[in-house]
Design an enzyme around this catalytic site. Structure first.
Site, PDB file in Angstrom:
ATOM      1  CG  ASP A 225      -3.760   8.294   8.246  1.00 27.05           C
ATOM      2  OD1 ASP A 225      -4.235   7.162   8.072  1.00 27.05           O
ATOM      3  OD2 ASP A 225      -3.410   9.050   7.325  1.00 27.05           O
TER       4      ASP A 225
ATOM      5  CD  GLU B 267      -2.747  -0.666   2.691  1.00 28.48           C
ATOM      6  OE1 GLU B 267      -2.748   0.477   3.211  1.00 28.48           O
ATOM      7  OE2 GLU B 267      -3.332  -1.629   3.212  1.00 28.48           O
TER       8      GLU B 267
END
Length: 274
Positions: free
Chosen positions: A68, A57
């Site tokens: 995040d 990724e």
């Protein structure tokens, strides 16, 4: 409407199929592009591929992440401060995909929309990218992406969560290709000291709705945790633990590569013990 099937020859589908044939889960590794530098991130990814990642990724650094945790935010901000742009991300994708590993981009939707959805899909495909993971885009709002991904045979990887209803899971996976991303922690990303008891039930509910592989991201940080998750999931996704190794190296590229290799090998062993 998509049937949720993998396109013929999808690199991601092939990676998961190979892992399944070996009786194990696939290892999916994440870093932001441009961290610690564009060339540095390419070098880091190549170490991760060489040491056992099945799927990579490539993160597209974004200034306003909603999912995040602090570790990935710090890395993404470092990349942004260095001037990394979407074109740089695509250059990283091209270099990583050139190793032969299945390579997807993980991105919030705003940068893709700003770049141009059709243009992004065309450029991602031209770079050898296999598809997108879109944490803040739901299938209901993904019309342009559904069309563009069909035009270029790109995988589209949407997220399911413990809060998703069975109906919602069914709807989401019917629009997925490649694999389904099960985010088994309610909250932001980050390495954790124990795995979530929400992951197993979520994977079971998701697998009841699709034949696609289901990969779990929940803060796995070592081989033992990877083995736990691999016992019930088709893939184990690791991000923050990789980022932390590079951050802790403090700009020492040789140390970063050594630490990334050791972590990848530990995780790759873990998915084989699951």
């Amino acid at each position: 409407m998509s049937t949720g099937a993998n396109p013929v020859g999808s690199p991601v589908a092939q990676a998961f199929a190979r892992a399944k044939e070996e009786g194990r889960a696939a290892l999916v590794g994440y870093l932001p592009a441009g961290f610690p530098s564009v060339d540095g991130s390419i070098d880091a990814f190549k170490v991760m591929v060489d040491a056992g990642c099945d799927v990579i990724e490539v993160g597209l650094p974004y200034s306003d992440p909603v999912m995040d945790g602090p570790t990935i935010q710090a890395a993404a901000q470092q990349a942004l401060d260095a001037g990394v742009r979407t074109t740089d991300v695509l250059r990283v994708v091209e270099a990583v995909a050139g190793t032969g590993v299945a390579t997807v981009v993980m991105t919030y939707w705003n940068p893709v929309e700003r770049y141009g959805v059709a243009r992004f899909a065309a450029d991602l495909s031209a770079a050898g990218g296999a598809g997108l993971i879109t944490p803040d885009l739901t299938p209901d709002e993904a019309g342009p992406w559904l069309a563009a991904s069909d035009d270029h045979d790109l995988d589209r990887i949407f997220l399911v969560a413990p809060s998703s209803t069975d109906a919602r899971i069914g709807y989401t996976v019917s629009h997925c290709r490649g694999f389904v991303y099960a985010t088994a922690v309610m909250g932001v990303t980050g390495a954790r000291t124990s795995t979530s008891d929400l992951a197993g039930p979520l994977v079971a509910r998701t697998k009841a709705a699709t034949d696609l592989p289901v990969a779990v991201g929940l803060g796995v940080s070592d081989g033992d945790q990877a083995a736990e998750v691999a016992a019930f999931a088709d893939g184990v996704i690791v991000g923050s633990a990789f980022v932390r190794k590079v951050l802790d190296a403090g700009g020492d590229a040789a140390t970063a590569r050594k630490e990334l290799r050791a972590l990848t090998e530990d995780l790759a062993d873990g998915v084989r013990r699951g």
